[in-house]
Enzyme design. Sequence first.
Site, PDB file in Angstrom:
ATOM      1  CG  HIS A   1      -0.566   0.346   2.477  1.00  0.00           C
ATOM      2  ND1 HIS A   1      -0.278  -0.595   3.450  1.00  0.00           N
ATOM      3  CD2 HIS A   1      -0.326   1.546   3.060  1.00  0.00           C
ATOM      4  CE1 HIS A   1       0.107   0.010   4.552  1.00  0.00           C
ATOM      5  NE2 HIS A   1       0.092   1.316   4.351  1.00  0.00           N
TER       6      HIS A   1
ATOM      7  CB  SER B   1       2.751   1.617   6.520  1.00  0.00           C
ATOM      8  OG  SER B   1       1.461   1.334   6.924  1.00  0.00           O
TER       9      SER B   1
ATOM     10  CG  ASP C   1       0.122  -3.984   2.710  1.00  0.00           C
ATOM     11  OD1 ASP C   1       0.776  -3.539   1.747  1.00  0.00           O
ATOM     12  OD2 ASP C   1      -0.664  -3.282   3.381  1.00  0.00           O
TER      13      ASP C   1
HETATM   14  N1  ARG Z   1      -4.813   0.846   7.207  1.00  0.00           N
HETATM   15  C1  ARG Z   1      -3.471   0.786   6.685  1.00  0.00           C
HETATM   16  C2  ARG Z   1      -2.843   2.180   6.723  1.00  0.00           C
HETATM   17  O1  ARG Z   1      -3.306   3.021   7.391  1.00  0.00           O
HETATM   18  C3  ARG Z   1      -3.452   0.195   5.328  1.00  0.00           C
HETATM   19  C4  ARG Z   1      -4.066   1.018   4.245  1.00  0.00           C
HETATM   20  C5  ARG Z   1      -4.022   0.403   2.893  1.00  0.00           C
HETATM   21  N2  ARG Z   1      -5.016  -0.623   2.703  1.00  0.00           N
HETATM   22  C6  ARG Z   1      -6.281  -0.413   2.280  1.00  0.00           C
HETATM   23  N3  ARG Z   1      -7.099  -1.429   2.171  1.00  0.00           N
HETATM   24  N4  ARG Z   1      -6.699   0.776   1.955  1.00  0.00           N
HETATM   25  O2  ARG Z   1      -2.143   2.694   5.908  1.00  0.00           O
HETATM   26  N1  GLU Z   2      -1.228   1.491   7.465  1.00  0.00           N
HETATM   27  C1  GLU Z   2      -0.613   2.505   8.266  1.00  0.00           C
HETATM   28  C2  GLU Z   2       0.464   3.301   7.535  1.00  0.00           C
HETATM   29  O1  GLU Z   2       0.433   3.481   6.375  1.00  0.00           O
HETATM   30  C3  GLU Z   2      -0.070   1.876   9.475  1.00  0.00           C
HETATM   31  C4  GLU Z   2      -1.198   1.499  10.290  1.00  0.00           C
HETATM   32  C5  GLU Z   2      -1.273   2.358  11.498  1.00  0.00           C
HETATM   33  O2  GLU Z   2      -1.759   3.488  11.425  1.00  0.00           O
HETATM   34  O3  GLU Z   2      -0.807   1.851  12.498  1.00  0.00           O
HETATM   35  O4  GLU Z   2       1.318   3.876   8.105  1.00  0.00           O
END
Ligand code: ARG
Ligand code: GLU
Length: 732
Positions: free
Chosen positions: A97, A666, A233
Amino acid sequence: MMKRANCRNLIQLTRRHWWVVMILLLGRPAYADEGMWLPLLMSNTHWDDMRSKGLRIDPEDIYSLNNTSLKDAVVHFGGGCTGMLVSDEGLMFTNHHCAYSRIQGHSTVEHDYLSEGFWAMERDEELPNIGLTASILIRVEDVTQRVLAAVNQKMSETDRTASIRRASQAIAKEVTDRSHYHAEVKPLYYGNQFILVITEVFRDVRLVGAPPSSVGKFGRDSDNWMWPRHTGDFAIFRIYADANNQPAEYDLSNVPYRPRTFFEISAAGIKEGDFTMVYGFPGRTQQYIPSWGIRNFQHHTYPAIVNIRDHELAVINHTMGLSDELRIQYTGRQARVANGWKLYRGVIPGLERFQVISKKEKEQQAMLESLRDNPEQYAHYLNLLAAYETAYDDILPLQQYNTYFSECFWRNPLFRFIFRAYRIPDMDMRSEEGKPAIAELTTDLAEAVHGFYATIDIETEKQILSAMVQLFTEAIPYEELPSLLAEAKQKYDGDYTRFIERLFSKSMFSNAEDTYRFFRHWKRSSPRRLSRDPLFALMRDIVEHYMGDYHPALQDANRSLDSLHRINMQLLLTVHSTELLYPDANGTLRIAYGEVAGSYPRDAIRYHHQTTLEGVLEKHATGHPDYEVPEQLLRIASPEYYHPYSTDGTMPVGFIANNHTTGGNSGSPVLNGYGHLIGINFDRAWEGTMSDLNFEPSICRNISVDIRYLLFITDKLGGASYLFDEMVIHRP
Ligand code: ARG
Ligand code: GLU
């Protein structure tokens, strides 16, 4: 008698150091699990605690001022994510991502790397990514004394900020003047400490491999922010440098970067209770704000964001169902909007469930009680609390306006594109400086037009904008609306579709060709025509209104709050010291540690710490489109293919641990006690997403891809196991 004296001592101690007593009562130090520690400020207390939990290498191996250490292998990826070096030829892992928009940029309908995945089979197939950076930390220094020498008690907040900025810039400049490094001074603890961060920024970063989205984004938005999770991921890049191993712009003659060190990989497996540590660049947390700050977020800002994005997503999701082309076009935007939307839908119930407002109130009360013996400090803290309450009441309407402004308009790509021309009508076309400046700006815009319009669909943009105008005009009191929106409210009586239709039908910004021609053939009459363009005029009205009436007031209010935070933090630091209080995340390199751990998120539900490929198949069997998988993966989902990445007949996919992480983490390396890579951090479990404001050890979990799944997919799905020759992999 004795007993009584002891008791009195304890009460005295309780009063002065209620925190210490709370720790004693809880039977464990406050720093367990919670915390994102700045290596420079870590003491033996932390290292001892880490050792007792399973750390087996020396602090010097992890972070050293003079010698090579693991910090040299942690990468700040593109400013917003983390990555890690895994070979001495610049090979790097991060999240799928984090690489998403880059993979999207390389994709076309014929070569859809998002859908099919991408694997370079040789070095010269690796794909360049102009503008993408990879930064590696050189050094961090405490420069608090030098920065604070520039301020005094009598200064106003504005002067203080300006003096600190000047001093910080001067300190950074000393470094940048005599090296190719990047340098920046960053505040810690709301300006009670300052550090100088020196980094080396690489600019030739090439894509080496990425699984198909059906693996890299498996579960899409259904599973985002959730456990159990089955997403692979990850993505693989390589950093290139010039012949001297120094950063350079992309060039065919560049060679793979040779890092000072890199992470070795452990494919030996994990079990519950194993030590884990996350080494990365968390972006922002606000652990120390008072109850009223939580109230503003929980009851106002977050619900507004969720509501606005509900509407935006309804339009985008509909569009994406219409054709493959539209799906590819909007997929990145959809992911961005939905990510924040779902986060806050998790944070709000978390704050409610753990009653964070009243918990903070109790802490504030306890702090006050602990100061009772010292009338001066007591009064000081009492005043601080009163000032906090007023400040948060005062800032609330400004915060709400700001939320609506940014969410409805400022975040909107078309709005932002038009905004690039904002200054033109005020520029002097005839003056010496004006002429070339306008020429440059209009040339840039003309060049950007086709690229930008390729990313949007005008019908969709119209629908989004009318929904946004509707939400904005409903939420903001009539007297506070920018004049064009106030007018529209009167004239169109809530039918903003008609309003927006009209604007688009008369605006050149409704199609790429007109916009291109306008900026390409700049005439004397052009600025006037621009000012009269209805979409430009609307944008200008909204921005000017915000900049004139709201932005300065908001900045003032935030400055007042910052000074209160600084005082509060100062007090907390005198009571607890930096050993117990980690500085809020601010995009600097941090260590979070804890253990692989399941949890009990809700009544009668137990989260196991590990997911496996079995779970991928289970989800796939539901037939839900978010759980599509590649044909090939179905074929290899069987124990005979798992060797040598797993030996017990199951293929691990993800795991959870109680490391304190946030956005920016991330792509962070997740390490075992030997400093070997066991996973890549990519998310948090929904129930614990309030951890940016309040960490609850029972429930806050970070989610990682198991490194064995990365190896399995890269080999068996990507056919790119040749990459493993560069890595050091410890097998069971
Ligand atoms: N929640 C994670 C973050 O904050 C992953 C985001 C990417 N994945 C998604 N399904 N949008 O970045
Ligand atoms: N998916 C998040 C990022 O892009 C990390 C998840 C979180 O916020 O802990 O940094």
